[in-house]
Design an enzyme around this catalytic site. Structure first.
Site, PDB file in Angstrom:
ATOM      1  N   GLY A   1       6.464  12.298  -8.897  1.00  0.00           N
ATOM      2  CA  GLY A   1       7.750  12.932  -8.305  1.00  0.00           C
ATOM      3  C   GLY A   1       7.800  14.273  -8.802  1.00  0.00           C
TER       4      GLY A   1
ATOM      5  CB  ALA B   1       6.828   1.705  -7.066  1.00  0.00           C
TER       6      ALA B   1
ATOM      7  CB  THR C   1       6.752  -2.301   0.929  1.00  0.00           C
ATOM      8  OG1 THR C   1       5.620  -2.113   2.133  1.00  0.00           O
ATOM      9  CG2 THR C   1       5.900  -3.593   0.194  1.00  0.00           C
TER      10      THR C   1
ATOM     11  CE1 TYR D   1       3.766  -0.292  -2.895  1.00  0.00           C
ATOM     12  CE2 TYR D   1       3.757  -0.417  -0.583  1.00  0.00           C
ATOM     13  CZ  TYR D   1       4.402  -0.306  -1.596  1.00  0.00           C
ATOM     14  OH  TYR D   1       5.730   0.038  -1.481  1.00  0.00           O
TER      15      TYR D   1
ATOM     16  CE  LYS E   1       7.125  -1.596  -4.396  1.00  0.00           C
ATOM     17  NZ  LYS E   1       8.375  -1.304  -4.917  1.00  0.00           N
TER      18      LYS E   1
ATOM     19  CB  SER F   1     -10.686  -1.282   4.616  1.00  0.00           C
ATOM     20  OG  SER F   1     -10.038  -2.186   3.523  1.00  0.00           O
TER      21      SER F   1
HETATM   22  N1  UFG Z   1      -3.739   7.053  10.192  1.00  0.00           N
HETATM   23  C1  UFG Z   1      -4.647   7.979  10.773  1.00  0.00           C
HETATM   24  N2  UFG Z   1      -5.193   9.078  10.037  1.00  0.00           N
HETATM   25  C2  UFG Z   1      -4.854   9.542   9.105  1.00  0.00           C
HETATM   26  C3  UFG Z   1      -3.583   8.920   8.248  1.00  0.00           C
HETATM   27  C4  UFG Z   1      -3.278   7.814   8.820  1.00  0.00           C
HETATM   28  O1  UFG Z   1      -5.055   7.677  11.767  1.00  0.00           O
HETATM   29  O2  UFG Z   1      -5.488  10.476   8.373  1.00  0.00           O
HETATM   30  C5  UFG Z   1      -2.979   5.961  10.659  1.00  0.00           C
HETATM   31  C6  UFG Z   1      -3.314   4.793   9.669  1.00  0.00           C
HETATM   32  O3  UFG Z   1      -4.790   4.030  10.023  1.00  0.00           O
HETATM   33  C7  UFG Z   1      -2.231   3.971  10.179  1.00  0.00           C
HETATM   34  C8  UFG Z   1      -1.062   5.024  10.327  1.00  0.00           C
HETATM   35  O4  UFG Z   1      -1.601   5.989  10.548  1.00  0.00           O
HETATM   36  O5  UFG Z   1      -2.437   3.434  11.079  1.00  0.00           O
HETATM   37  C9  UFG Z   1       0.083   5.144   9.483  1.00  0.00           C
HETATM   38  O6  UFG Z   1      -0.716   5.310   8.171  1.00  0.00           O
HETATM   39  P1  UFG Z   1       0.141   5.756   6.863  1.00  0.00           P
HETATM   40  O7  UFG Z   1      -0.780   5.962   5.899  1.00  0.00           O
HETATM   41  O8  UFG Z   1       1.075   7.036   7.436  1.00  0.00           O
HETATM   42  O9  UFG Z   1       0.989   4.609   6.308  1.00  0.00           O
HETATM   43  P2  UFG Z   1       0.760   2.905   6.079  1.00  0.00           P
HETATM   44  O10 UFG Z   1       1.324   2.374   7.464  1.00  0.00           O
HETATM   45  O11 UFG Z   1      -0.751   2.763   5.714  1.00  0.00           O
HETATM   46  O12 UFG Z   1       1.511   2.910   4.817  1.00  0.00           O
HETATM   47  C10 UFG Z   1       3.039   3.286   4.729  1.00  0.00           C
HETATM   48  C11 UFG Z   1       3.426   3.264   3.281  1.00  0.00           C
HETATM   49  C12 UFG Z   1       3.114   1.916   2.556  1.00  0.00           C
HETATM   50  C13 UFG Z   1       3.900   0.968   3.190  1.00  0.00           C
HETATM   51  C14 UFG Z   1       3.634   0.877   4.702  1.00  0.00           C
HETATM   52  C15 UFG Z   1       4.371   0.076   5.350  1.00  0.00           C
HETATM   53  O13 UFG Z   1       2.257   4.350   2.894  1.00  0.00           O
HETATM   54  O14 UFG Z   1       3.526   1.976   1.240  1.00  0.00           O
HETATM   55  O15 UFG Z   1       3.530   1.973   5.398  1.00  0.00           O
HETATM   56  O16 UFG Z   1       4.171  -0.206   6.801  1.00  0.00           O
HETATM   57  F1  UFG Z   1       3.477  -0.221   2.567  1.00  0.00           F
END
Ligand code: UFG
Length: 332
Positions: free
Chosen positions: A36, A78, A120, A144, A148, A285
């Site tokens: 934070g 978290a 989540t 993760y 949770k 992944s």
């Molecule tokens: N993505 C890309 N390129 C990037 C980053 C992300 O293509 O550089 C894609 C990812 O593959 C995914 C989408 O964008 O398909 C969203 O990715 P994020 O990393 O923004 O978010 P996530 O869905 O992986 O995860 C987020 C939170 C988690 C939570 C989840 C719940 O970070 O804490 O949403 O759906 F669990």
């Protein structure tokens, strides 16, 4: 009400703190500042309301709960990065599971019986059907999500032994920034789609790598439910009205609509006016094809509804934050 927010210096915590202050509550923040930002606390509750300490310090937690006359805890502290959780599983277990147990002990000792916690979408894993309702099986596919789920199970145990009242909000993809432009997303390293895409628009990165364009979705890129961080914050306020002793109540907090990575990219291009080069890379992944919420339980029981319903509106607020504070809180 006197409220303690653990993780109140973070992205969702700072927006929630401001929303609570606007409703006239007294808010204290408990945060170790590992992720934070002090500046976020300065811009919300003020540094005099900040305790910098570890969630594992049960005595310190108990002392703050007692000395501040806390009646409700909002527990947001978290770690929340799926990729990192896979490489550092013990760190996630310690912080998310043991940290929550330390908080429960402190609340028990201080006689605080009301708790709202962040959970989540990741607890659902890769459901075969969409949209996701709260009754879907909990089958996380990453550490993760597992931590949770462990936290949810500990809460269920705790309410069966006491008169604790719990609401667990299962967030979908938190996005956007405060419309004032002074609070927003600032992670190091940044891994989330919208900030990364806007960093390309700002010239801080060369291009966006799209993690896979061969998914079983209309345009081949992953679909997620992006929910504005101020809408997430308001869900905590709605949750205060339904807390009920001896129960853990779960709510999905999402807009109910899915948006693909390509659609997010288009919205970022339109809002920033920048071409934002992109390249299709390999899949990351553990990414499911599609995740979006059935939010009807939150709408009917929490009387909550999202104000930001289009991805462009969400990206506009994110763009204001990132373009006005290109180095995040370090921009001053
Ligand atoms: N993505 C890309 N390129 C990037 C980053 C992300 O293509 O550089 C894609 C990812 O593959 C995914 C989408 O964008 O398909 C969203 O990715 P994020 O990393 O923004 O978010 P996530 O869905 O992986 O995860 C987020 C939170 C988690 C939570 C989840 C719940 O970070 O804490 O949403 O759906 F669990």
């Amino acid at each position: 009400m006197n409220i303690l927010i653990t993780g109140g210096a973070g992205y969702i915590g700072s927006h929630t703190a401001r929303a609570l202050l606007e409703q006239g509550h007294k808010v204290c923040v408990f945060d170790n500042l590992s992720r934070g930002h002090k500046e976020a606390v300065q811009r919300t509750v003020g540094l005099e309301q900040l305790t910098i300490a570890s969630l594992h310090d049960t005595d310190r937690l108990t002392q703050v709960l007692l000395s501040e006359g806390i009646e409700l805890v909002i527990h947001l502290a978290a770690f929340a990065l799926v990729g990192e959780s896979q490489t550092r599983p013990e760190m996630y277990f310690r912080n998310n599971v043991l940290g929550s147990q330390s908080l429960l002990s402190a609340m028990n000792q201080a006689n605080v019986h009301k708790l709202i916690v962040s959970s989540t979408t990741a607890v659902y894993g890769t459901p075969r059907q969409m949209p996701i309702t709260e009754s879907f099986e909990r089958a996380p596919v990453n550490q993760y999500g597992r931590t949770k789920l462990e936290m949810e199970l500990s809460l269920e145990h705790a309410v069966s032994q006491s008169d604790l009242a719990v609401v667990a909000l299962r967030y979908f993809n938190a996005a956007g920034a405060h419309p004032n432009g002074d609070l927003g997303e600032d992670h190091h390293p940044e891994t989330h789609l919208i900030p990364i895409t806007l960093q390309v628009a700002l010239g801080q990165r060369e291009q966006l790598e799209i993690f896979g364009d061969d998914y079983a979705t209309p345009d081949g890129t992953c679909v997620r439910d992006y929910v504005h961080v101020c809408d997430l914050a308001s869900a905590h306020i709605c949750a205060m009205d339904v807390l009920s002793s001896g129960k853990v109540q779960y709510f999905n907090i999402g807009t109910g609509a899915g948006t693909s990575v390509s659609e997010v990219l288009d919205a970022c291009r339109k809002v920033s006016g920048h071409p934002i080069p992109s390249v299709a890379g390999i899949r990351r992944s553990g990414d499911p094809d599609i995740l979006y919420a059935d939010n009807s339980k939150a709408v009917s029981e929490l009387k909550w509804s999202p104000k930001y319903t289009s991805i462009e509106q969400i990206v506009e607020t994110a763009w204001k934050w990132h373009s006005e504070s290109p180095s995040g809180y370090r921009s001053g």
